[in-house]
Design a protein around this motif. Structure first.
Motif, PDB file in Angstrom:
ATOM      1  N   ALA A  20       4.904   6.227  -0.243  1.00  0.00           N
ATOM      2  CA  ALA A  20       4.751   5.933  -1.772  1.00  0.00           C
ATOM      3  C   ALA A  20       4.579   4.224  -1.953  1.00  0.00           C
ATOM      4  O   ALA A  20       3.901   3.668  -2.538  1.00  0.00           O
ATOM      5  CB  ALA A  20       5.750   6.635  -2.779  1.00  0.00           C
ATOM      6  N   ARG A  24       1.629   2.129  -3.242  1.00  0.00           N
ATOM      7  CA  ARG A  24       1.773   1.134  -4.363  1.00  0.00           C
ATOM      8  C   ARG A  24       1.578  -0.236  -3.900  1.00  0.00           C
ATOM      9  O   ARG A  24       0.806  -0.826  -4.775  1.00  0.00           O
ATOM     10  CB  ARG A  24       3.450   1.262  -4.806  1.00  0.00           C
ATOM     11  N   SER A  25       1.667  -0.600  -2.713  1.00  0.00           N
ATOM     12  CA  SER A  25       1.598  -2.040  -2.506  1.00  0.00           C
ATOM     13  C   SER A  25      -0.030  -2.356  -2.383  1.00  0.00           C
ATOM     14  O   SER A  25      -0.432  -3.556  -2.418  1.00  0.00           O
ATOM     15  CB  SER A  25       2.169  -2.253  -0.968  1.00  0.00           C
ATOM     16  N   HIS A  27      -2.000  -1.703  -4.779  1.00  0.00           N
ATOM     17  CA  HIS A  27      -2.436  -2.375  -5.833  1.00  0.00           C
ATOM     18  C   HIS A  27      -1.480  -3.032  -6.804  1.00  0.00           C
ATOM     19  O   HIS A  27      -1.637  -3.253  -8.176  1.00  0.00           O
ATOM     20  CB  HIS A  27      -2.490  -0.658  -6.973  1.00  0.00           C
ATOM     21  N   GLU A  28      -0.676  -3.895  -6.125  1.00  0.00           N
ATOM     22  CA  GLU A  28       0.206  -4.667  -6.722  1.00  0.00           C
ATOM     23  C   GLU A  28      -0.561  -5.858  -7.545  1.00  0.00           C
ATOM     24  O   GLU A  28      -0.074  -6.357  -8.537  1.00  0.00           O
ATOM     25  CB  GLU A  28       1.088  -5.254  -5.665  1.00  0.00           C
ATOM     26  N   TYR A  36      -1.446   6.993 -11.057  1.00  0.00           N
ATOM     27  CA  TYR A  36      -1.853   7.829  -9.850  1.00  0.00           C
ATOM     28  C   TYR A  36      -1.918   9.113 -10.287  1.00  0.00           C
ATOM     29  O   TYR A  36      -0.946   9.622 -10.876  1.00  0.00           O
ATOM     30  CB  TYR A  36      -0.696   7.443  -8.773  1.00  0.00           C
ATOM     31  N   LEU A  96       7.004   8.184  -5.635  1.00  0.00           N
ATOM     32  CA  LEU A  96       6.189   7.221  -6.438  1.00  0.00           C
ATOM     33  C   LEU A  96       6.895   6.402  -7.455  1.00  0.00           C
ATOM     34  O   LEU A  96       6.713   5.319  -7.629  1.00  0.00           O
ATOM     35  CB  LEU A  96       4.713   7.917  -6.948  1.00  0.00           C
ATOM     36  N   ALA A  99       8.994   3.736  -6.060  1.00  0.00           N
ATOM     37  CA  ALA A  99       8.167   2.631  -5.779  1.00  0.00           C
ATOM     38  C   ALA A  99       7.684   1.774  -7.029  1.00  0.00           C
ATOM     39  O   ALA A  99       6.955   0.957  -6.741  1.00  0.00           O
ATOM     40  CB  ALA A  99       7.083   2.961  -5.045  1.00  0.00           C
ATOM     41  N   ALA A 101       5.863   3.312  -9.445  1.00  0.00           N
ATOM     42  CA  ALA A 101       4.472   3.759  -9.964  1.00  0.00           C
ATOM     43  C   ALA A 101       4.326   4.821 -10.969  1.00  0.00           C
ATOM     44  O   ALA A 101       5.578   5.535 -11.403  1.00  0.00           O
ATOM     45  CB  ALA A 101       3.778   4.400  -8.754  1.00  0.00           C
TER      46      ALA A 101
END
Length: 179
Positions: A20, A24-25, A27-28, A36, A96, A99, A101
């Protein structure tokens, strides 16, 4: 035009917190809120029984009495598959969220690529990410989910391996290329 950057994730199994965080990384740097949409195909109960029966060695089959399919409670196996899929999806959504998200999800019974294409259209998805275990033979013949999705949907498709870091997937660790 949507105010969100929608990403559809097609997963084969529950994501770990590391999976996760990696997703997530990716789309930072995107300024719009990223949402998502997770799709987890429901395990087919009949296929599960067939696979279990097929895994018996020929000697074991010959030495034991024939199993009659009516002895197998297909509905109970199907319920078990649904419960496990629901649990895996819940754990994935929790990972997620941990993380950072925003995620929604559903267990799907449609063919995975059909469900992916429909969800991308429904949410006006900007990209799709497919997370699977390694499937060397399927990938070689381009019949895997990723190859099929690239032929079917009009957004970028990224394939990642579940439970492997980006470095492992690139060959720096024990990933598929380092086996």
């Amino acid at each position: 035009m949507s105010d969100t950057y929608d990403v559809v994730l097609l997963i084969e199994q529950e994501l770990t917190e590391a999976d996760a965080a990696q997703v997530r990384s990716l789309h930072e740097a995107i300024e719009d809120p990223v949402v998502y949409h997770v799709l987890l195909p429901l395990e087919d109960a009949a296929a599960r029984i067939e696979a279990a029966m097929g895994s018996l060695a020929a000697g074991e089959v010959m030495a034991s009495p024939a199993m009659v399919m009516s002895d197998v409670d297909l509905d109970a196996v199907r319920r078990d598959c649904e419960e496990r899929s629901d649990d895996e999806l819940a754990h994935t959504l929790s990972a997620l969220a941990a993380a950072g998200a925003t995620a929604t999800g559903q267990v799907v019974s449609d063919p995975p690529i059909d469900a992916l294409a429909a969800k991308v259209t429904e949410v006006d998805g900007r990209e799709a990410i497919i997370l699977t275990r390694p499937h060397v033979v399927a990938e070689f013949f381009h019949v895997d989910w990723t190859s099929r999705a690239r032929r079917s949907i009009g957004v970028p498709v990224l394939h990642l391996l579940e439970h492997e870091t980006f470095d492992e997937q690139a060959g720096a660790g024990e990933g598929v290329t380092g086996v």
